[in-house]
Enzyme design. Sequence first.
Site, mmCIF file in Angstrom:
data_model
loop_
_atom_site.group_PDB
_atom_site.id
_atom_site.type_symbol
_atom_site.label_atom_id
_atom_site.label_comp_id
_atom_site.label_asym_id
_atom_site.label_seq_id
_atom_site.Cartn_x
_atom_site.Cartn_y
_atom_site.Cartn_z
ATOM 1 N N ASP A 11 0.948 -1.328 -0.050
ATOM 2 C CA ASP A 11 0.183 -0.116 -0.166
ATOM 3 C C ASP A 11 0.879 1.210 0.109
ATOM 4 O OD1 ASP A 11 -2.177 1.635 0.315
ATOM 5 O OD2 ASP A 11 -3.313 0.041 1.047
ATOM 6 N N HIS A 62 -3.029 3.064 -4.650
ATOM 7 C CA HIS A 62 -2.206 2.726 -3.307
ATOM 8 C C HIS A 62 -0.783 2.152 -3.688
ATOM 9 C CE1 HIS A 62 -5.619 2.862 -0.688
ATOM 10 N NE2 HIS A 62 -6.450 2.570 -1.670
ATOM 11 N N GLU A 82 -9.937 2.420 -4.885
ATOM 12 C CA GLU A 82 -9.959 3.793 -4.657
ATOM 13 C C GLU A 82 -8.630 4.549 -5.531
ATOM 14 O OE1 GLU A 82 -10.832 4.007 0.102
ATOM 15 O OE2 GLU A 82 -8.986 3.353 -0.279
ATOM 16 N N TRP A 124 -16.860 -4.254 -1.253
ATOM 17 C CA TRP A 124 -16.807 -3.591 0.089
ATOM 18 C C TRP A 124 -17.564 -2.598 0.373
ATOM 19 C CZ3 TRP A 124 -14.486 1.177 1.078
ATOM 20 C CH2 TRP A 124 -13.716 1.835 -0.316
ATOM 21 N N ASP A 138 -11.693 -2.322 11.120
ATOM 22 C CA ASP A 138 -11.011 -0.978 11.654
ATOM 23 C C ASP A 138 -11.913 0.067 12.294
ATOM 24 O OD1 ASP A 138 -12.166 -0.958 8.706
ATOM 25 O OD2 ASP A 138 -10.805 0.843 8.473
ATOM 26 N N GLU A 184 -4.772 1.519 9.537
ATOM 27 C CA GLU A 184 -4.409 2.961 9.734
ATOM 28 C C GLU A 184 -4.195 3.356 11.151
ATOM 29 O OE1 GLU A 184 -6.345 1.790 7.434
ATOM 30 O OE2 GLU A 184 -6.614 3.253 5.638
HETATM 31 C C1 ACM Z 1 -11.009 -0.564 0.331
HETATM 32 O O1 ACM Z 1 -11.315 -0.505 1.801
HETATM 33 N N1 ACM Z 1 -10.330 0.612 0.074
HETATM 34 C C2 ACM Z 1 -11.232 -1.786 -0.204
#
Ligand code: ACM
Length: 631
Positions: free
Chosen positions: A207, A281, A348, A414, A441, A487
């Site tokens: 990432d 990413h 993303e 997701w 998370d 994170e």
């Molecule tokens: C993600 O949560 N960006 C897959």
Amino acid sequence: MKKILLSFITLGLLLCGASCSRKETRDVEKGSISLIPKPQEIVEKSDYFQLTRRAAITLDRSNEALVGIARYFNGKIAPATGFELPLEKHGKIEFKLTDDAALGDEGYRLQVKRSDIILTAHKPAGIFYGVQTLLQMLPPCIKSGKTQPRDTKWLIPCADITDAPKFRWRGLMLDVSRHWFTKEEVKRMIDEIAEYKMNVFHWHLTDDQGWRIEIKSLPKLTEIGAWRVPRVGQWWHREPRQSGEEATYGGFYTQEDIKEVLAYAAERYVRVIPEVDVPGHSLAALVSYPELACMNAPEAVNVGNKFYGEDENTLCIGKEETFEFMDKVLTEVAALFPDEYIHIGGDECYKGFWHKCPRCQARMRAEGLKNEEELQSYFIHRMESILKEKGKKLIGWDEILEGGLTPDATVMSWRGMEGGIKSAKAGHHVVMTPSEHCYLDLWQGEPSVEPDTYSMCRLSDSYSFNPVPDSVPAEMVLGGQGNLWAESVPTFRHAEYMVWPRGWALAEVLWSGPEHTDWNSFYPRVEKHFVRADEAGVNYARSMYNAIITPGKAEDGEMEIALSSELPDTDIYYTFDNTDPDHFSPKYESALRVPKNATWLRVVTYRGGKPSGKVITLSIKDLEGRISRGK
Ligand code: ACM
Ligand code: ZN
């Protein structure tokens, strides 16, 4: 009625907590079995089998898999019992494979009688899951790393259990990029998920904040891309690397490390799916190999400072070097990981740099691509071709739908279930991981008493997950998984806090099936598994005990505050007078109005006359802010 129920639960907890003391273990009663995930069929009996050092295991010794499971079982019982069971011809515990395919690849039948235990399955995986059930039927201190007193009675309640999973993909994803987790920690997480019959470990290896897998033909990925300057503090609010600062935080797995993890996972019937997250990413990759950027690669691996749309983190799709790079990466990843799937991310992806990049624009013209979404789709198609050459299947996040899905891709949904539904209807396999049920998370209770993050996913939200919404062809849904993005997860201890107990909820949904879930049966079992986790030194969140505070506007426009709990047998007490609430404070009965000049609301939960949750303190201003933010 509630009180009676409560005292049974309390008694159950006491028995469970005390069941390792020599005196209490005399009585194993019907109803004392507390399994997660709940088996498909269980008939409990009132007697028990006593496990002693004189017991032995009988199995076909020419079957290496069965011998491996016996070794695993001994590894699990030996630290607490002080003994291992030998393999003998006429042992009291039998592991038996049968030709009868009715149990499927992972199902088993476990018969515990006073005299012996017979565990039957069609495949070794079934024996492994039967062993997990057996281990959960032993008292909690079986999980202690310390040898228990010699006269401890290791009693297993008699029962007849027939069990098999609803879904074949029961996963957990761990992000090891945003924060670094060692090989030993990764193994520990794999061990913990296997105990709850989860069978997929999705390893998010790359990432923007770190590249964590050794690629021998591209050494700079780990010499440079695995390291950043050390920072703590809130994600996205960190100071970027300053000039002269050394990148000392991070790490990576050598290919030997990865082989060790894979062997460890295989012994636990856990598949490992590697993820190389591209074409977005990819900041750490661009820092390592700046020639892969469209215009200007960043100079340092991101530390959790805000950069999105400012620093490049997308591979340039105009350059052929990008595809040569990906071929090298995927060649080594494919050679290392035995699973049929490689996850290529796809999520993303900020497309602004592609829009400005002459090479990306030239690629779009040459290939007749109308927009940058189609450029991403072009990239994913080429990834699928590379993977196919290597005998692998592509899986990616639901953004791979944008610009046109590749023919054989599997989609991990997701952003809700929509991407998964659309893909399943179009004939693609899907894994459902909608954030509202599966993002580990997120906060699991009142945010003011939880570690920092950005949205909510309570234990009951995870437990209410149904991976097969109406109208979706069920056979296209492989299953689901919990995702732990890291994170705000700086330590392994905190990773455990975020995974458990929500991971247990997902394990039950995915193994037992959403049609067999029952919150009122689940949460008391969670409490019993807290005791087991305590014995094992595994961290978990007790957030389900905290009050839920929901401010809103009444019809007259004034604030009205609802207090509630995830657990039905909870009393909630509150104060507005700046004193600590306890069970002598006002008890919550109906929505609260804020008294004139009050500045703070304090709330606490009680169960069985004892404080159960944390004291929550919120300013009235905060509560008003929550209403205006709609949260
Ligand atoms: C993600 O949560 N960006 C897959
Ligand atoms: Zn470009």
